[in-house]
Design a protein around this motif. Structure first.
Motif, PDB file in Angstrom:
ATOM      1  N   ASP A  38     -29.383 -11.929  -3.703  1.00  0.00           N
ATOM      2  CA  ASP A  38     -29.965 -10.853  -4.505  1.00  0.00           C
ATOM      3  C   ASP A  38     -31.491 -10.914  -4.556  1.00  0.00           C
ATOM      4  O   ASP A  38     -32.122 -10.239  -5.372  1.00  0.00           O
ATOM      5  N   GLY A  39     -32.127 -11.751  -3.727  1.00  0.00           N
ATOM      6  CA  GLY A  39     -33.576 -11.769  -3.623  1.00  0.00           C
ATOM      7  C   GLY A  39     -34.283 -12.792  -4.494  1.00  0.00           C
ATOM      8  O   GLY A  39     -35.518 -12.864  -4.468  1.00  0.00           O
ATOM      9  N   ARG A  40     -33.555 -13.605  -5.257  1.00  0.00           N
ATOM     10  CA  ARG A  40     -34.204 -14.647  -6.053  1.00  0.00           C
ATOM     11  C   ARG A  40     -34.515 -15.864  -5.168  1.00  0.00           C
ATOM     12  O   ARG A  40     -33.894 -16.060  -4.120  1.00  0.00           O
ATOM     13  N   GLY A  72     -37.625 -23.847  -0.820  1.00  0.00           N
ATOM     14  CA  GLY A  72     -36.651 -23.121  -1.603  1.00  0.00           C
ATOM     15  C   GLY A  72     -35.724 -22.332  -0.725  1.00  0.00           C
ATOM     16  O   GLY A  72     -35.850 -22.316   0.509  1.00  0.00           O
ATOM     17  N   LEU A  73     -34.767 -21.666  -1.360  1.00  0.00           N
ATOM     18  CA  LEU A  73     -33.816 -20.813  -0.667  1.00  0.00           C
ATOM     19  C   LEU A  73     -33.847 -19.442  -1.322  1.00  0.00           C
ATOM     20  O   LEU A  73     -33.968 -19.323  -2.556  1.00  0.00           O
ATOM     21  N   GLU A  74     -33.731 -18.396  -0.520  1.00  0.00           N
ATOM     22  CA  GLU A  74     -33.675 -17.034  -1.046  1.00  0.00           C
ATOM     23  C   GLU A  74     -32.222 -16.645  -1.219  1.00  0.00           C
ATOM     24  O   GLU A  74     -31.432 -16.680  -0.261  1.00  0.00           O
ATOM     25  N   THR A  75     -31.842 -16.296  -2.429  1.00  0.00           N
ATOM     26  CA  THR A  75     -30.455 -15.926  -2.682  1.00  0.00           C
ATOM     27  C   THR A  75     -30.165 -14.544  -2.137  1.00  0.00           C
ATOM     28  O   THR A  75     -31.073 -13.802  -1.748  1.00  0.00           O
ATOM     29  N   SER A  94     -30.760 -28.253  -9.094  1.00  0.00           N
ATOM     30  CA  SER A  94     -29.933 -27.685 -10.157  1.00  0.00           C
ATOM     31  C   SER A  94     -29.526 -26.244  -9.870  1.00  0.00           C
ATOM     32  O   SER A  94     -28.506 -25.769 -10.380  1.00  0.00           O
ATOM     33  N   GLY A  95     -30.289 -25.538  -9.053  1.00  0.00           N
ATOM     34  CA  GLY A  95     -29.988 -24.135  -8.813  1.00  0.00           C
ATOM     35  C   GLY A  95     -29.166 -23.877  -7.577  1.00  0.00           C
ATOM     36  O   GLY A  95     -28.926 -22.716  -7.229  1.00  0.00           O
ATOM     37  N   VAL A  96     -28.711 -24.917  -6.883  1.00  0.00           N
ATOM     38  CA  VAL A  96     -27.953 -24.713  -5.651  1.00  0.00           C
ATOM     39  C   VAL A  96     -26.554 -25.288  -5.815  1.00  0.00           C
ATOM     40  O   VAL A  96     -26.362 -26.323  -6.454  1.00  0.00           O
ATOM     41  N   ARG A  97     -25.567 -24.568  -5.296  1.00  0.00           N
ATOM     42  CA  ARG A  97     -24.184 -24.999  -5.424  1.00  0.00           C
ATOM     43  C   ARG A  97     -23.411 -24.616  -4.162  1.00  0.00           C
ATOM     44  O   ARG A  97     -23.847 -23.769  -3.370  1.00  0.00           O
TER      45      ARG A  97
END
Length: 426
Positions: free
Chosen positions: A393-395, A388-391, A414-417
């Motif tokens: 804002d910490g998500r 995964g990747l840490e955004t 779906s959550g990466v752009r």
């Protein structure tokens, strides 16, 4: 000082007692960070070793721990390095057909061009000319057999005319009349030698500046006169005839290799060897992984001095070979079957004065275009498995990984752009 703060914050052995968050909270945070760091380190090592794709780091410095980087859309290219050998190619014996004693040889490494002397045999020059057909006969004027039969003299008069009264003819003329005139005289009429070898020789003679004849397949009197001028320039007897051992043909200029005979020795098959004049690279590519070796493929070549030049695959061998005692199984590594791949270098000046030596050849193994990517260091291990990747804002966002190359990794989900900011784990 930022580096010092980071070490003090995460190193349990150096942190003062009674500071920081409660033990349970702090322990979970430390475990999460350690897990992320270990995963990132492992992924980076895999990428560096080529197990996941790329084999070399990108030109830019890796992102710092704790920094924020964007997800970018780009082309990722997996590059692979293989060992090669720079040289002028395999030395080939020159087809010397002159007979006698070797009286002069050129220096090893010398370049011989059209019209130059390759060697001297019995102090007679053997000259290099350009062409694909080997010299297989003497070239000069020849004579046709007389139209008169060899034993026709019994039926001929002293003047050379046949005795028509006997019904015998001097030759089987088309009309059968046997007039005895013209060809029936018994004299030989010279006629030009013809053939593609004549055309090849005359083409060279004209290219060397000896003119006055028509370049065609006929060796005429005009050709003879040009040959005599050519022979005079070499200090030879002006016979107008070119002996089978007087010239050697090649596709172009040659570089002299290791001589196989000494002065004073008799001419043999290996008296003199040659190569081309252009340096090239030969790679013994794994037969199992030789898909990259396609004629016309552009590759990068790193010379022993570290300089990089461009090359192009010119040919790929069709017969695989293995080292003595090696296995013929299609596996890469020591003892695996290999195919010779020849790579040419168009810009010979870029190689400098280097004539031979080990080189490294870089080719493109895989390439993906228009994909999302992040630095390998941005990947973290998720508790439920996968990466995964840490955004910013910490998500944490789950991603699927693809090609690893140049310190970056292809990501999707779906959550990466594109443009999304992600954090490099500390």
């Amino acid at each position: 000082m930022a580096g010092t703060d980071t070490v003090t914050h995460f190193d349990d052995a150096t942190e003062p007692a009674g500071t920081g968050p409660p033990r349970g909270v702090r322990g979970r945070r430390t475990a999460l960070i350690v897990c992320a760091v270990v995963v990132v380190a492992a992924v980076a090592v895999v990428g560096a070793l080529g197990l996941g794709g790329g084999e070399e780091e990108g030109p830019s410095a890796p992102p710092r721990a704790g920094s924020v980087v964007p997800v970018t859309r780009t082309t990722l290219t997996e590059r692979t390095d293989v060992d090669g050998q720079l040289s002028f190619g395999t030395e080939i014996p020159l087809p010397v057909k002159a007979t006698g004693t070797v009286t002069w040889l050129p220096q090893q490494g010398a370049t011989v061009e059209r019209g130059d002397t390759l060697l001297r045999v019995d102090d007679r020059p053997v000259v290099l000319l350009y062409g694909s057909m080997p010299m297989y006969r003497d070239l000069g004027l020849t004579a046709t057999i007389s139209d008169a039969a060899p034993d026709a003299g019994a039926g001929a008069s002293e003047t050379g005319q046949s005795d028509t009264g006997t019904g015998a003819t001097a030759s089987p003329s088309p009309t059968g009349t046997g007039t005895g005139t013209g060809a029936g005289t018994g004299a030989s009429a010279p006629a030009p030698l013809t053939g593609m070898d004549v055309l090849q020789f005359e083409t060279n003679l004209a290219a060397l500046g000896y003119t006055g004849f028509t370049v065609d397949e006929r060796f005429t009197d005009a050709t003879v006169r040009a040959v005599k001028r050519w022979q005079k320039a070499f200090g030879l007897a002006e016979t107008g005839t070119v002996g089978v051992g007087d010239v050697i043909y090649s596709a172009g200029k040659v570089r002299i290799g290791q001589p196989g005979a000494r002065l004073g020795a008799a001419v043999g098959e290996d008296t003199l060897t040659y190569t081309g004049t252009a340096r090239k690279v030969v790679v013994n590519a794994s037969a199992a992984d030789a898909g990259w070796a396609v004629r016309g493929t552009v590759v990068g070549i790193t010379l022993p001095d570290g300089k990089s030049v461009k090359g192009e695959v010119a040919s790929v061998g069709r017969e695989a070979s293995t080292p003595a005692g090696g296995s013929t199984e299609g596996e890469s590594g020591a003892g695996a079957a290999t195919l010779p791949v020849t790579i040419t270098i168009a810009d010979q000046k870029s190689v400098g004065r280097l004539e031979s030596g080990p080189v490294s050849v870089e080719y493109v193994g895989r390439e993906v275009k228009d994909v999302l990517s992040v630095p390998v260091a941005a990947l973290v291990a998720l508790a439920e498995g996968g990466h995964g990747l840490e955004t910013e804002d910490g998500r944490f966002v789950a991603v699927r990984t693809g090609l690893f190359a140049d310190g970056n990794v292809q990501v999707s989900g779906s959550g990466v752009r594109e443009g999304m900011k992600v954090r490099i784990p500390e």
